[in-house]
Design an enzyme around this catalytic site. Structure first.
Site, PDB file in Angstrom:
ATOM      1  N   ARG A 279     -39.246  17.296  19.097  1.00 12.00           N
ATOM      2  CA  ARG A 279     -38.732  18.575  18.586  1.00 12.00           C
ATOM      3  C   ARG A 279     -39.654  19.732  18.970  1.00 12.00           C
ATOM      4  O   ARG A 279     -39.896  20.649  18.179  1.00 12.00           O
ATOM      5  CB  ARG A 279     -38.605  18.537  17.054  1.00 12.00           C
TER       6      ARG A 279
ATOM      7  N   SER B  37     -31.237  18.362  10.376  1.00 10.28           N
ATOM      8  CA  SER B  37     -32.515  18.044   9.718  1.00 10.28           C
ATOM      9  C   SER B  37     -33.258  19.338   9.433  1.00 10.28           C
ATOM     10  O   SER B  37     -33.532  20.104  10.357  1.00 10.28           O
ATOM     11  CB  SER B  37     -33.404  17.206  10.638  1.00 10.28           C
TER      12      SER B  37
ATOM     13  N   GLU C  58     -38.281  22.079  10.405  1.00  5.48           N
ATOM     14  CA  GLU C  58     -37.880  21.989  11.811  1.00  5.48           C
ATOM     15  C   GLU C  58     -37.093  23.240  12.186  1.00  5.48           C
ATOM     16  O   GLU C  58     -37.099  23.701  13.319  1.00  5.48           O
ATOM     17  CB  GLU C  58     -36.998  20.732  11.980  1.00  5.48           C
TER      18      GLU C  58
HETATM   19  N1  EPU Z   1     -33.811   7.701   4.825  1.00  2.79           N
HETATM   20  C1  EPU Z   1     -33.850   7.599   3.444  1.00  2.79           C
HETATM   21  N2  EPU Z   1     -33.201   8.542   2.706  1.00  2.79           N
HETATM   22  C2  EPU Z   1     -32.521   9.568   3.269  1.00  2.79           C
HETATM   23  C3  EPU Z   1     -32.503   9.689   4.680  1.00  2.79           C
HETATM   24  C4  EPU Z   1     -33.165   8.743   5.442  1.00  2.79           C
HETATM   25  O1  EPU Z   1     -34.438   6.676   2.888  1.00  2.79           O
HETATM   26  O2  EPU Z   1     -31.946  10.352   2.523  1.00  2.79           O
HETATM   27  C5  EPU Z   1     -34.431   6.647   5.628  1.00  2.79           C
HETATM   28  C6  EPU Z   1     -33.342   5.758   6.263  1.00  2.79           C
HETATM   29  O3  EPU Z   1     -32.975   4.731   5.409  1.00  2.79           O
HETATM   30  C7  EPU Z   1     -34.015   5.250   7.493  1.00  2.79           C
HETATM   31  C8  EPU Z   1     -34.953   6.365   7.893  1.00  2.79           C
HETATM   32  O4  EPU Z   1     -35.095   7.194   6.744  1.00  2.79           O
HETATM   33  O5  EPU Z   1     -34.792   4.103   7.217  1.00  2.79           O
HETATM   34  C9  EPU Z   1     -34.460   7.156   9.095  1.00  2.79           C
HETATM   35  O6  EPU Z   1     -33.213   7.735   8.800  1.00  2.79           O
HETATM   36  P1  EPU Z   1     -32.171   8.182   9.948  1.00  2.79           P
HETATM   37  O7  EPU Z   1     -31.931   7.067  10.893  1.00  2.79           O
HETATM   38  O8  EPU Z   1     -31.011   8.821   9.280  1.00  2.79           O
HETATM   39  O9  EPU Z   1     -32.964   9.241  10.805  1.00  2.79           O
HETATM   40  P2  EPU Z   1     -33.918  10.449  10.389  1.00  2.79           P
HETATM   41  O10 EPU Z   1     -35.303  10.101  10.789  1.00  2.79           O
HETATM   42  O11 EPU Z   1     -33.688  10.827   8.978  1.00  2.79           O
HETATM   43  C10 EPU Z   1     -33.768  11.615  12.754  1.00  2.79           C
HETATM   44  C11 EPU Z   1     -33.498  12.991  13.310  1.00  2.79           C
HETATM   45  C12 EPU Z   1     -31.993  13.293  13.275  1.00  2.79           C
HETATM   46  C13 EPU Z   1     -31.308  12.265  14.153  1.00  2.79           C
HETATM   47  C14 EPU Z   1     -31.626  10.849  13.593  1.00  2.79           C
HETATM   48  C15 EPU Z   1     -31.101   9.759  14.482  1.00  2.79           C
HETATM   49  C16 EPU Z   1     -35.495  14.270  12.838  1.00  2.79           C
HETATM   50  C17 EPU Z   1     -36.127  15.359  12.038  1.00  2.79           C
HETATM   51  N3  EPU Z   1     -34.233  13.980  12.554  1.00  2.79           N
HETATM   52  O12 EPU Z   1     -33.373  11.619  11.379  1.00  2.79           O
HETATM   53  O13 EPU Z   1     -31.810  14.579  13.902  1.00  2.79           O
HETATM   54  O14 EPU Z   1     -29.902  12.459  14.161  1.00  2.79           O
HETATM   55  O15 EPU Z   1     -33.057  10.655  13.505  1.00  2.79           O
HETATM   56  O16 EPU Z   1     -31.841   9.703  15.667  1.00  2.79           O
HETATM   57  O17 EPU Z   1     -36.154  13.720  13.716  1.00  2.79           O
HETATM   58  C18 EPU Z   1     -31.477  16.912  13.569  1.00  2.79           C
HETATM   59  O18 EPU Z   1     -32.518  17.089  14.209  1.00  2.79           O
HETATM   60  O19 EPU Z   1     -30.818  17.876  13.105  1.00  2.79           O
HETATM   61  C19 EPU Z   1     -31.020  15.542  13.297  1.00  2.79           C
HETATM   62  C20 EPU Z   1     -29.964  15.282  12.541  1.00  2.79           C
END
Ligand code: EPU
Length: 338
Positions: free
Chosen positions: A163, A238, A334
Site C-alpha cells: 500500500r 480498508s 490507509e
Molecule cells: N479478521 C477478523 N475480523 C475482521 C476482519 C478480519 O478477525 O473483522 C481476520 C480474518 O479472519 C482473517 C484476517 O483477519 O484471518 C485477514 O482478513 P481478510 O482476509 O479479510 O483480509 P484483511 O487483511 O482484513 C486485506 C486487504 C484488503 C484485501 C484483503 C484480501 C489491507 C489493509 N486490506 O484485508 O484490501 O481485499 O486483504 O487480500 O491490506 C482495501 O485495501 O481496501 C482492501 C479491502
C-alpha cells in the site's frame, strides 16, 4: 480545445465513496490532458480528485477541485504471449478489469471489484488476494503540477511497497497521474488462487480447471460477502493498513492470544490483520450516530447516511487508541485524511 467549465461551491458527496457532503470552493472536470495542462497553468490552489475511493473529507475543500475524468483504454503492443495495455486515469478500475477479462487478458483478475479509478491505483499499489498492482505494472504517465512537465515513471521509479509508492513519499502531491500501462498475459495465464478464500470459493463451485474469469467471479463473490458496496453504504475499503510488528512482539502477543491470525514476512517481521485487532477490541458492527464499523469486516468504516468526515475520523482515532491500549500496536490509516 473546449475550455472546461469551473463551477462554484459544489458538493463532493457523489465524488467520494464515503458519501461525505463536503463542499469544493470551485470544481472542474477535465476530459483531456490538454485541458488538464490548461488548468495547471491557472494561479489557483488545486486539489486533484480521481475516483474518491481512498479519502476521507473532514472539511470543505478551499481550492479548485480538479476531477480527473480522462477516459480511454487501448492495446499498445502485443506478441503471442503478452499484451501491453494502456488505460487513462479516469477509467473506473473494475470496468477496466472487466474489459481485460472480456479479451482474455490475464493478470488483474484478483483485483476485481476494487473501488476507484485506474489513475489512483499506483499511488497506493492496490492489492488483494495475493496480487498487487506492481505485479502487472509497466509504467505510468504523469504531469508535474507546478511545471506542467510530462514524465513517465517506470516500475523501478515507483518504489512500490505494501500500500505504498513514491507518490505517497518523495513525490507526494507533486504529480497528477494521467495514464497507466500494464503487461498482461494472453495465454497460459498464471492464476493466483493460493489465497485460502479463493481456493474455497472455487472448490465450492466445483471448478476443476479455473479460468481467469472463474477467479474474478470468486473474488467478486468474496468481496461482496464481506465488503460493503459504496453505492449502498458509504465506505473507503480498508480504513487501516495491516500493521507490521517484530517477531519478538508478535511472540508475546501470541502467548496471550494463541489464535491470532498472522502472516510472517521475513525473519524479523510479522503482519497482523488490523481487522482482527479491531474486532477483539470490541468495535466490529458498532455504530455511533451515522459513523460505524462494518458488521462483516472490522477494517472497514462506514457512513450510514449523514456522518460527517470529522465523525468518521473521531471513530477511527478512538479505534486507534483502544487497539494501542489493548495490544500496544499503532494502526495507521490507509485512507488519506483531508
Ligand atoms: N479478521 C477478523 N475480523 C475482521 C476482519 C478480519 O478477525 O473483522 C481476520 C480474518 O479472519 C482473517 C484476517 O483477519 O484471518 C485477514 O482478513 P481478510 O482476509 O479479510 O483480509 P484483511 O487483511 O482484513 C486485506 C486487504 C484488503 C484485501 C484483503 C484480501 C489491507 C489493509 N486490506 O484485508 O484490501 O481485499 O486483504 O487480500 O491490506 C482495501 O485495501 O481496501 C482492501 C479491502
Amino acid at each position: 480545445m473546449k475550455s472546461p467549465k469551473i463551477q462554484q461551491r459544489v458538493s463532493l458527496k457523489h465524488y467520494n465513496t464515503f458519501g461525505i457532503d463536503a463542499r469544493a470552493k470551485e470544481f472542474v472536470s477535465v476530459e483531456s490532458v490538454d485541458q488538464l495542462k490548461q488548468l495547471l497553468a491557472l494561479d489557483k490552489e488545486k486539489f486533484f480528485l480521481g475516483g474518491g475511493s481512498n479519502m476521507l473529507l473532514t472539511r470543505n475543500v478551499d481550492a479548485l477541485v480538479v476531477h480527473l475524468n480522462l477516459k480511454g483504454k487501448e492495446v499498445v503492443s502485443e506478441d503471442e504471449d503478452q499484451v501491453v495495455v494502456k488505460a487513462m486515469a479516469g477509467e473506473n478500475w473494475h470496468e477496466f478489469v472487466l474489459w481485460t477479462l472480456g479479451r482474455d487478458f490475464g493478470g488483474i483478475e484478483n483485483l476485481s471489484l476494487i473501488p476507484g479509478n485506474v489513475g489512483t491505483a499506483p499511488i497506493q499499489n492496490i492489492g488483494a488476494y495475493g496480487v498487487e498492482l506492481k505485479d502487472v505494472f509497466v509504467s505510468c504517465q504523469a504531469i508535474h503540477i507546478k511545471t506542467g512537465e510530462e514524465r513517465t515513471f517506470s516500475l523501478g521509479d515507483c518504489q512500490f511497497g505494501y500500500r505504498d509508492s513514491i507518490f505517497k513519499n518523495e513525490a507526494k502531491g507533486l504529480y497528477v497521474i494521467t495514464a497507466v500501462t500494464f503487461a498482461l498475459s494472453k495465454k497460459d495465464h498464471r492464476l493466483n488462487t493460493s489465497y485460502g478464500a479463493i481456493e474455497k470459493e472455487i472448490a465450492a463451485r466445483d471448478i476443476k480447471e479455473p479460468t481467469i474469469q472463474d477467479v474474478s467471479n470468486a473474488v467478486i463473490a468474496i468481496r461482496q460477502s464481506k465488503l460493503p458496496d459504496p453505492k449502498e453504504l458509504g465506505n473507503s475499503g480498508s480504513f487501516f493498513k495491516n500493521p507490521v510488528i517484530s517477531i519478538a512482539d508478535f511472540k508475546k502477543l501470541q502467548k496471550k492470544h494463541p489464535l491470532i491470525p498472522h502472516y510472517i514476512l521475513n525473519q524479523e517481521k510479522v503482519k497482523v490483520p488490523a481487522g482482527w485487532l479491531i474486532e477483539q477490541a470490541g468495535f466490529k458492527g458498532k455504530r455511533f450516530g451515522d459513523a460505524g464499523v462494518h458488521t462483516k469486516q472490522a477494517l472497514v468504516l462506514v457512513n450510514y447516511g449523514d456522518a460527517s468526515g470529522k465523525e468518521i475520523w473521531e471513530l477511527a482515532q478512538r479505534i486507534q487508541r483502544e487497539v494501542k491500549k489493548r495490544f500496544d500496536i499503532a494502526i495507521e490509516a490507509e485512507v488519506n485524511i483531508l
